[in-house]
Design a protein around this motif. Structure first.
Motif, mmCIF file in Angstrom:
data_model
loop_
_atom_site.group_PDB
_atom_site.id
_atom_site.type_symbol
_atom_site.label_atom_id
_atom_site.label_comp_id
_atom_site.label_asym_id
_atom_site.label_seq_id
_atom_site.Cartn_x
_atom_site.Cartn_y
_atom_site.Cartn_z
ATOM 1 N N THR A 56 -27.352 -29.195 18.578
ATOM 2 C CA THR A 56 -28.005 -29.773 19.761
ATOM 3 C C THR A 56 -27.066 -30.714 20.502
ATOM 4 O OG1 THR A 56 -30.075 -29.697 18.559
ATOM 5 C CG2 THR A 56 -30.026 -31.079 20.521
ATOM 6 N N LEU A 57 -26.435 -31.601 19.742
ATOM 7 C CA LEU A 57 -25.564 -32.584 20.393
ATOM 8 C C LEU A 57 -24.333 -31.914 20.995
ATOM 9 C CD1 LEU A 57 -25.730 -35.634 17.948
ATOM 10 C CD2 LEU A 57 -26.671 -35.474 20.257
ATOM 11 N N LEU A 58 -23.756 -30.971 20.274
ATOM 12 C CA LEU A 58 -22.559 -30.288 20.778
ATOM 13 C C LEU A 58 -22.883 -29.501 22.042
ATOM 14 C CD1 LEU A 58 -20.970 -29.018 17.440
ATOM 15 C CD2 LEU A 58 -20.014 -30.745 18.976
ATOM 16 N N LEU A 65 -20.895 -25.255 17.453
ATOM 17 C CA LEU A 65 -20.562 -25.618 16.077
ATOM 18 C C LEU A 65 -19.850 -24.460 15.375
ATOM 19 C CD1 LEU A 65 -20.915 -27.719 13.779
ATOM 20 C CD2 LEU A 65 -23.034 -26.534 13.183
ATOM 21 N N GLN A 66 -18.725 -24.754 14.753
ATOM 22 C CA GLN A 66 -18.020 -23.722 13.983
ATOM 23 C C GLN A 66 -18.151 -23.927 12.482
ATOM 24 O OE1 GLN A 66 -16.891 -21.049 15.199
ATOM 25 N NE2 GLN A 66 -17.125 -21.619 17.350
ATOM 26 N N THR A 183 -24.900 -39.568 15.810
ATOM 27 C CA THR A 183 -23.754 -39.840 16.670
ATOM 28 C C THR A 183 -22.618 -38.911 16.270
ATOM 29 O OG1 THR A 183 -24.419 -42.168 16.541
ATOM 30 C CG2 THR A 183 -22.331 -41.710 17.610
ATOM 31 N N ILE A 184 -22.036 -38.267 17.248
ATOM 32 C CA ILE A 184 -20.821 -37.486 16.975
ATOM 33 C C ILE A 184 -19.636 -38.297 17.472
ATOM 34 C CG2 ILE A 184 -19.503 -35.401 17.485
ATOM 35 C CD1 ILE A 184 -22.023 -33.828 17.535
#
Ligand SMILES: *[C@@H]1O[C@H](CO)[C@@H](O)[C@H](O)[C@H]1NC(C)=O
Ligand SMILES: *[C@@H]1O[C@H](CO)[C@@H](O)[C@H](O)[C@H]1NC(C)=O
Length: 353
Positions: A56-58, A65-66, A183-184
């Motif tokens: 979601t954040l990415l 996401l990988q 938090t990323i």
């Protein structure tokens, strides 16, 4: 090699005043942290998975996401710290109309090395929403303080005082009383590959670099904390939980920065007072000639007061990292630059820890 514990404390004490001597001036704005949600007990969904939250954040940054690797589980199962890798989302396919040259080779998207990030996800189990222990409240507040630091304060720091950069963040209170704080952050290990780990292994070069970072950090905020609205500061947990939040401005960082302020550890202190098998009971909790314990005496000197209040400590008040230890830093390969992380206990203090 060096025994950091002693050297660290000595140097820090010396540095506390020194470090606060380098300062430019600038007005700062401290907006908000959402407060701890009320906690109606009810049955509810399991906490979101790290990969769902990461996706979601990415996505909000056009990334996919990988991979995801859990590095650490947080206190009491409250969440995880994960290393994730991500690549830019491929542009949406323009459909089958332009398939003039669609050999298999031409379908390979331009090579993007996956970028590495750190996801810090706080999603306490629903059973904790009714908990009102000092430890629980402190933890939840500390994650909000940390997110506030990374999203609002860290971007103000000059590149000479490196910290992790925020890519994306969320702070959601759900109807069932649970919360998701995520938090990323940039992956500090990319540029600072050496983990501080246990204090015995730091070299003198690393120790000096760490002290430089702290001195710069304390110096940077020294002139700026005077502009902070004291009503936005997060009070000690047992006090904070009784605050009427309706009129209060949004919260920022701890009034009592640091990990060990007495006011934030009252339950533990009371336990220690009664623990006759602890070697620390007498030295720390027994009343001195002044009728108070050493702990209380120190606390009364260190307690943050508003700038200009005339108290001894007010003049040197600045923003502290709050949990300075070798486990909370990375250094460059040559040890000459250091970056600190883990800002859960950042707040006001005398720049000595
Ligand atoms: C497909 O692409 C290759 C390499 O760009 C080019 O040499 C070739 O002529 C193209 N073929 C068609 C059918 O467009
Ligand atoms: C009392 O102190 C001892 C020794 O430090 C410790 O092992 C023990 O867990 C403490 N008890 C409580 C109830 O905190």
């Amino acid at each position: 090699m060096l025994q950091l514990s002693r050297a660290w404390q000595r140097s820090l004490l010396r540095l506390s005043l020194l470090g606060t001597l380098l300062i430019p001036i600038q007005y700062i704005y401290f907006p908000s942290i959402t407060h701890i949600p009320p906690s109606p007990p009810s049955a509810m969904a399991p906490p979101p998975s790290p990969s769902d939250v990461a996706r979601t954040l990415l996505a909000s940054k056009g990334l996919e996401l990988q991979s995801l690797q859990v590095l650490q589980s947080l206190w009491a199962g409250y969440g995880q710290i994960c290393r994730i890798t991500a690549t830019p989302k491929p542009p949406p396919s323009s459909g089958s109309t332009s398939r003039t040259n669609s050999t298999s080779a031409s379908n390979i998207s331009p090579p993007h090395d996956p970028q590495s990030f750190i996801l810090k996800l706080i999603a306490p189990p629903s059973t904790t929403t009714t908990t009102s222990s000092e430890g629980h409240i402190r933890k939840i507040l500390s994650y909000q303080v940390e997110q506030y630091f990374y999203t609002t304060l860290a971007p103000k720091l000059p590149p000479s005082i490196p910290t992790a950069q925020v890519l994306a963040s969320m702070n959601e209170a759900h109807a069932d009383g649970t919360i998701t704080i995520a938090t990323i952050l940039s992956d500090l290990k990319q540029n600072y590959p050496v983990a501080g780990e246990k204090r015995e292994v730091l070299t003198p070069v690393q120790v000096h670099a760490a002290l430089d970072w702290l001195a710069d950090f304390h110096g940077f905020w020294w002139s700026r904390v005077g502009d902070m609205d004291y009503r936005t500061l997060v009070r000690p947990p047992l006090e904070e939980v009784h605050r009427d939040d309706d009129d209060a401005p949004r919260k920022t960082v701890w009034l009592n920065g640091g990990y060990t302020y007495l006011a934030t550890r009252l339950s533990e202190y009371t336990t220690l007072t009664h623990n006759h098998s602890s070697e620390w009971r007498r030295p720390l909790t027994q009343a001195t000639r002044e009728q108070v314990s050493v702990s209380e005496l120190i606390a009364s000197i260190l307690v943050p007061t508003e700038k200009g209040s005339g108290s001894v400590s007010a003049e040197y008040m600045t923003l502290l990292h709050g949990d300075v230890k070798s486990e909370n830093l990375f250094t460059s390969a040559d040890g000459k630059t250091v970056v600190f992380y883990d800002f859960q206990y950042t707040g006001l203090g005398l720049g000595v820890c």
